[in-house]
Structure formats: structure tokens, C-alpha cells
Enzyme design. Structure first.
Site, PDB file in Angstrom:
ATOM      1  CD  GLU A 132      -3.059  -0.876   0.382  1.00 36.03           C
ATOM      2  OE1 GLU A 132      -3.132   0.171  -0.283  1.00 36.03           O
ATOM      3  OE2 GLU A 132      -3.902  -1.780   0.300  1.00 36.03           O
ATOM      4  CB  CYS A 146      -1.927   7.193   1.016  1.00 35.81           C
ATOM      5  SG  CYS A 146      -3.320   6.475   1.881  1.00 35.81           S
TER       6      CYS A 146
HETATM    7  P1  NAD Z   1       8.120   5.313   4.760  1.00 37.56           P
HETATM    8  O1  NAD Z   1       8.185   4.531   3.510  1.00 37.56           O
HETATM    9  O2  NAD Z   1       9.239   6.223   5.057  1.00 37.56           O
HETATM   10  O3  NAD Z   1       8.014   4.324   6.029  1.00 37.56           O
HETATM   11  C1  NAD Z   1       6.936   3.429   6.177  1.00 37.56           C
HETATM   12  C2  NAD Z   1       7.366   2.241   7.022  1.00 37.56           C
HETATM   13  O4  NAD Z   1       8.293   1.445   6.275  1.00 37.56           O
HETATM   14  C3  NAD Z   1       8.088   2.622   8.322  1.00 37.56           C
HETATM   15  O5  NAD Z   1       7.678   1.737   9.331  1.00 37.56           O
HETATM   16  C4  NAD Z   1       9.550   2.425   7.968  1.00 37.56           C
HETATM   17  O6  NAD Z   1      10.371   2.140   9.078  1.00 37.56           O
HETATM   18  C5  NAD Z   1       9.480   1.233   7.027  1.00 37.56           C
HETATM   19  N1  NAD Z   1      10.556   1.133   6.030  1.00 37.56           N
HETATM   20  C6  NAD Z   1      11.153   2.147   5.366  1.00 37.56           C
HETATM   21  N2  NAD Z   1      12.046   1.649   4.465  1.00 37.56           N
HETATM   22  C7  NAD Z   1      11.997   0.304   4.571  1.00 37.56           C
HETATM   23  C8  NAD Z   1      12.674  -0.768   3.913  1.00 37.56           C
HETATM   24  N3  NAD Z   1      13.565  -0.549   2.963  1.00 37.56           N
HETATM   25  N4  NAD Z   1      12.356  -2.038   4.265  1.00 37.56           N
HETATM   26  C9  NAD Z   1      11.424  -2.285   5.207  1.00 37.56           C
HETATM   27  N5  NAD Z   1      10.763  -1.312   5.889  1.00 37.56           N
HETATM   28  C10 NAD Z   1      11.052  -0.031   5.565  1.00 37.56           C
HETATM   29  O7  NAD Z   1       6.728   6.095   4.733  1.00 37.56           O
HETATM   30  P2  NAD Z   1       6.167   7.196   5.735  1.00 37.56           P
HETATM   31  O8  NAD Z   1       6.873   8.478   5.506  1.00 37.56           O
HETATM   32  O9  NAD Z   1       6.052   6.642   7.114  1.00 37.56           O
HETATM   33  O10 NAD Z   1       4.645   7.315   5.206  1.00 37.56           O
HETATM   34  C11 NAD Z   1       4.262   8.092   4.117  1.00 37.56           C
HETATM   35  C12 NAD Z   1       4.070   7.263   2.867  1.00 37.56           C
HETATM   36  O11 NAD Z   1       3.165   6.203   3.115  1.00 37.56           O
HETATM   37  C13 NAD Z   1       3.460   8.066   1.736  1.00 37.56           C
HETATM   38  O12 NAD Z   1       4.109   7.726   0.547  1.00 37.56           O
HETATM   39  C14 NAD Z   1       2.023   7.599   1.717  1.00 37.56           C
HETATM   40  O13 NAD Z   1       1.377   7.791   0.480  1.00 37.56           O
HETATM   41  C15 NAD Z   1       2.173   6.172   2.078  1.00 37.56           C
HETATM   42  N6  NAD Z   1       0.929   5.597   2.594  1.00 37.56           N
HETATM   43  C16 NAD Z   1       0.205   4.781   1.763  1.00 37.56           C
HETATM   44  C17 NAD Z   1      -1.003   4.251   2.205  1.00 37.56           C
HETATM   45  C18 NAD Z   1      -1.826   3.364   1.301  1.00 37.56           C
HETATM   46  O14 NAD Z   1      -2.702   2.690   1.825  1.00 37.56           O
HETATM   47  N7  NAD Z   1      -1.605   3.318   0.008  1.00 37.56           N
HETATM   48  C19 NAD Z   1      -1.477   4.547   3.486  1.00 37.56           C
HETATM   49  C20 NAD Z   1      -0.711   5.369   4.299  1.00 37.56           C
HETATM   50  C21 NAD Z   1       0.498   5.891   3.829  1.00 37.56           C
END
Ligand code: NAD
Length: 510
Positions: free
Chosen positions: A263, A297
Site C-alpha cells: 500500500e 495517501c
Molecule cells: P516510509 O516509507 O518512510 O516508512 C513506512 C514504514 O516502512 C516505516 O515503518 C519504515 O520504518 C518502514 N521502512 C522504510 N524503508 C523500509 C525498507 N527498505 N524495508 C522495510 N521497511 C522499511 O513512509 P512514511 O513516511 O512513514 O509514510 C508516508 C508514505 O506512506 C506516503 O508515501 C504515503 O502515500 C504512504 N501511505 C500509503 C497508504 C496506502 O494505503 N496506500 C497509506 C498510508 C500511507
């Protein structure tokens, strides 16, 4: 809001570490994670992160728990989820306030997020009695064919900061009724709301003698997420976050033939036709762009407006932006709170610069707010830029309240602009014209996972399958038949005849 009262109500103390029946989170590591509120910049609390050794123990404990949990009847598992939902009801106010304070979204949205958790518990409870398989006709005489669904095993849930609790529950409650066990890795930016959730559900698990390891929490930065993605003991990794994160997780999980549910980012547009109800369009656009300070998102990032109403709508929008109150999100007078941290503010500033460099013109200027009320340094002004639809920066998701205005002439052109970005999460059309609405929904229309008519892009109900296409990752969570992602399908054929006929009429004789 008195923070200490809220933390007390949620049982968050200085000793929030350890394991308990049914649930474990381990934080004995030496690394510390501190949670600062973007609301006022103050430290809310610090926790020790999970070490690699502890992570391994949690996974082993989860595997052990799975052997028991999968044998509980689904309806009994559903009853546990029902009780979790009731406990969440009793803590809605405290948890909603902590979500608002730790993440920075408005109190209404914080409470709404907890309501979403309650709603998914209700949904999952009903679902526990509806994990249907289908039957079909066998081509062989004296044979019966049907499909059944089994749990996958350990489900790893990686979540983003912007929905610090709801996304976990979307995944966990459905996964649990399906017979899986769950390990949650929340965002390192919002660790305390995650601990609060474990505290809230702890008594339900203890009172019902749920085996330890059915629901677990591991805390840390992306390193823990990477361990999960590469861990073949984890059958499904459901990851919510940026497209960059999804690319990394998707590749790692696929390389070990695991399952992933992604997601990821969105870049959502509203098409406003010349026959739209402009009041509805205005409210939807402003809430969609400014709500959660543009950190959903499903945030509305682009308005694609028919040229005949463009100037009129632009003026209405500018007037509406003049009314927006920015400040402490726990004060219900304010419409918009802060960004999550200073890195997000830097990203916002970078995008504003790029817009100007790429030929965009601001009709409402952005900027970082200063002064005592904004001392965390995370408050910014929502801004609006007129741009050509082709500019590169508008094809990227910047997690901030920056809205792009684009003009169109024909509906085909509008849809083509809407679909011209790499992401495919949410989309909408504002129109009172049936033909235009149906075109937008047709196979020639929106290419997104979510398509709305006379509703903005932001937010969704739990009853539908939630998710998007292209760089949004293709996953579906929450309602409809999304539960199938948390189970494995088994096709069963039973021969109750006294011969062994082969399929396709193949003749084999000894
Ligand atoms: P992020 O990608 O920085 O982090 C999200 C999570 O992933 C955190 O728990 C982080 O520690 C983990 N993470 C980061 N890199 C990783 C890797 N290489 N391997 C495994 N885990 C890793 O995102 P954020 O800044 O917390 O959130 C914002 C983003 O999330 C935006 O792009 C938003 O659109 C998206 N989002 C999407 C949805 C959806 O349902 N499509 C819902 C909410 C947020």
C-alpha cells in the site's frame, strides 16, 4: 489535553516493555527511539528498540503460537476481535488524542482513526463467520470439487506514520480472524501510539488465554522492516509507506517467494467538470488538500478543472484558503496541524522551489510558520500552484499541503492528465452529468484503485477494498474480499467412486 492523564489511561508508563500472555513486544535493546510531538516539539517518551536477537525470539514465539491459534474455530477468533473492538471503544478518546499529539493530525481525524479501528473489528467479527469457499462441478463421475482457505502463518505488518494505528488494525484484525498471527513494525516516528494499542488489547488477550505470540510488536527503524522482508518465516509482509520502501520490500519478499501486500504512495486528482456542484467540489478539494496537512495517501494533490469554470473556481478556492486556521491540531478551532517533522518541512520547501523552477505560478504562497504557536518548526502554509500538467514535480508525491491546478478542455484530456502519473491510488470526478460520470468509471476512465463521483479523493470506508494500482503497489486491504490476501487457497478434489478416472479423459492402464 493533559498528556499525563492520557498516558495513564492508556497504561503507558516508564516500564512499557516486556511480554505478556498473547502479546509480546521486546524493547531491551540499547538503541533508544524518542518520540517528539510535531505539535509543540516536546519529547513525549523514549523507548528501547528491538534488537536482532529479540526480533528472532518474537518470530519464533509467533510461529509457536500459530500452531495453536490456527486451530481455534474462526468464530471464536472473531469473538476475540469483537472484544478488542469493545476495548477500543472505551479508549477512543485517549487513543484519539495521543494519535493527534504524536502524529499531528486534527483531533477529529485522530478520533476518526480510532473509529476506523472499531469499524474494522466489527467487520472482521462478521467476516469470521463468512470465510467462504466455493464448490464446482467435477468433470469426473463420483468426484466432488471445492475450494477451501487456510491461514498463511506469520503476517508481518509494516506501517507508515500518517495512519499510526488504523492501518495496523486493518491488517491485524482481518489476519487474526483468518487464523494468522501478526507481528507489527510501526513507524519509528509514531512508536507510542503502537505501544498504546498493545496496552489497550492486553487484558482481552490475557482474559481469554490467547497464546503468547499471537499479536506482537517490534520497534525500530527500517532495519527491522528489512529483517521482516527478508525473513522466510514470515509468510506475508503487508507494507504501507512510500513507493521507495515498497520497491525494496516487494523485491526482497518476491526473491524468497513470499507474499507481499503493498500500500504505497498516491498522487490523487479531482476532475471538476463544467456541470459540477461547485460547493461540493470546493469542500471536497479543500478538505482533500489540507486535511492531515496533506499527509494522507489519498490527499488531493491535483485539481483538473474545465477551462470554462477555471477562473471562477480558482477564485473560490483562494477565498476558502484564506479561511483556513492553522495551529495546534488538538484545538478544534484549527483546520490544519503540523507536518510530521522538520525533514518533511524541508521536503515541502524543496518542492515549492522546484515548482517555480519548472514554470509553475503560485496563487497562494507557501512558507514555514514562525512564532510561539509554531515553535516545533513543523507548521507550514497550505499553498496552491498553477502548473502545466506535464511538469515533472507534479508527478511526484510530496507529503505536504501543496495543491496543483491544471486546466482541461475535453473529458478525454482530463482523464488522460489524471492517469498520466506513476501512482494510481484515489481519483474522483465532480459532475452532475451521468454520461461524464460513467465515462470516468468506464474502462477508458480512471486507472486508480479508488474512483469516486461527487466525493473527494481523501478517505475511504472500511467496507470497500482499499488500495491502488501502478506505483501504489496493487495491494488491497480492509473490506470486500481483501481477506483472501491473508489466506492460502486450496483446491480439493475427492473421489468417492470405485474407479480412478483421469482428467481430460486420459487413458492409463497397468
Ligand atoms: P516510509 O516509507 O518512510 O516508512 C513506512 C514504514 O516502512 C516505516 O515503518 C519504515 O520504518 C518502514 N521502512 C522504510 N524503508 C523500509 C525498507 N527498505 N524495508 C522495510 N521497511 C522499511 O513512509 P512514511 O513516511 O512513514 O509514510 C508516508 C508514505 O506512506 C506516503 O508515501 C504515503 O502515500 C504512504 N501511505 C500509503 C497508504 C496506502 O494505503 N496506500 C497509506 C498510508 C500511507
Amino acid at each position: 489535553m493533559i498528556l499525563s492523564d492520557i498516558l495513564n489511561d492508556l497504561h503507558i508508563t516508564n516500564q512499557h516493555q516486556g511480554t505478556s500472555t498473547g502479546l509480546s513486544w521486546l524493547q531491551g535493546g540499547k538503541e533508544t527511539l524518542s518520540s517528539f510531538s510535531p505539535v509543540d516539539g516536546k519529547l513525549i517518551g523514549s523507548i528501547n528498540t528491538t534488537t536482532d536477537d529479540e526480533y528472532n525470539k518474537v518470530v519464533e514465539s509467533s510461529l509457536h503460537a500459530f500452531a495453536t491459534w490456527r486451530n481455534w474455530p474462526a468464530a471464536k477468533r472473531g469473538d476475540i476481535v469483537r472484544q478488542i473492538g469493545n476495548t477500543l471503544r472505551s479508549k477512543k478518546s485517549s487513543l484519539g488524542q495521543l494519535v493527534s499529539y504524536e502524529m499531528g493530525k486534527s483531533l477529529q481525524e485522530g478520533l476518526g482513526e480510532v473509529q476506523e479501528m472499531i469499524d474494522i473489528c466489527d467487520f472482521a467479527t462478521g467476516l469470521s463467520r463468512q470465510l467462504y469457499g466455493m464448490t464446482t462441478q467435477s468433470e469426473r463421475p463420483g468426484h466432488r470439487m471445492y475450494e477451501q482457505w487456510h491461514p498463511l502463518g506469520v503476517v508481518g505488518i509494516i506501517t507508515a506514520f500518517n495512519f499510526p494505528v488504523a492501518v495496523w488494525s486493518w491488517n491485524a484484525m482481518i489476519a487474526l480472524v483468518c487464523g494468522n498471527v501478526c507481528i507489527w513494525k510501526p513507524s519509528e516516528k509514531t512508536p507510542l501510539t503502537a505501544i498504546a494499542c498493545q496496552e489497550i488489547i492486553k487484558d482481552v488477550l490475557t482474559e481469554n488465554n490467547i497464546p503468547e505470540g499471537v499479536i506482537s510488536l517490534v520497534n525500530g527503524d527500517k532495519h527491522i522492516g528489512e529483517l521482516m522482508a527478508n525473513d522466510s518465516r514470515i509468510a506475508l509482509v503487508s507494507a504501507t509507506g512510500s513507493t521507495q520502501m515498497g520497491k525494496s520490500v516487494g523485491v526482497a519478499v518476491a526473491s524468497r517467494f513470499g507474499k507481499s501486500l503493498l500500500e504505497l504512495g498516491g498522487n490523487n486528482a479531482i476532475i471538476i467538470t463544467e456541470d459540477a456542484d461547485l460547493n461540493i467540489a470546493l469542500n471536497a478539494a479543500v478538505f482533500g488538500a489540507v486535511g492531515t496537512a496533506g499527509q494522507r495517501c489519498t490527499t488531493t494533490r491535483r485539481l483538473i478543472i474545465h477551462e470554462s469554470i477555471y477562473e471562477q473556481f480558482k477564485a473560490q478556492l483562494a477565498h476558502a484558503y484564506g479561511q483556513i486556521k492553522i495551529g495546534n491540531p488538538l484545538d478544534q478551532e484549527n483546520h490544519m496541524g503540523p507536518l510530521i517533522d522538520k525533514a518533511a518541512v524541508a521536503q515541502y520547501q524543496h518542492t515549492i522551489k522546484a515548482i517555480t523552477e519548472q514554470g509553475g505560478t503560485f496563487i497562494i504562497e507557501g512558507g514555514v510558520l514562525e512564532g510561539l504557536a509554531f515553535e516545533s518548526g513543523c507548521y507550514v502554509k497550505p499553498c496552491i500552484a498553477e502548473v502545466q500538467s506535464s511538469i515533472e514535480i507534479a508527478k511526484k508525491e510530496t507529503f505536504a499541503p501543496i495543491l496543483y491546478l491544471m486546466k482541461y478542455n475535453t473529458l478525454e484530456e482530463a482523464v488522460s492528465i489524471q492517469n498520466s502519473v506513476p501512482q494510481g491510488l484515489s481519483s474522483s470526478i465532480m459532475t452532475l452529468n451521468l454520461r461524464k460520470a460513467e465515462y470516468f468509471l468506464s474502462t477508458n476512465g480512471s486507472d486508480c484503485g479508488i474512483a469516486n463521483v461527487n466525493i473527494g479523493t481523501s478517505g475511504a470506508e472500511i467496507g470497500g477494498a482499499f488500495g491502488g494500482e501502478k506505483e501504489t503497489g496493487g495491494g488491497r486491504e480492509s473490506g470486500s474480499d481483501s481477506w483472501k490476501a491473508y489466506m492460502r487457497r486450496q483446491s480439493v478434489t475427492i473421489n468417492y467412486s470405485n474407479t480412478l478416472p483421469l482428467a481430460q479423459g486420459i487413458n492409463f492402464k497397468l
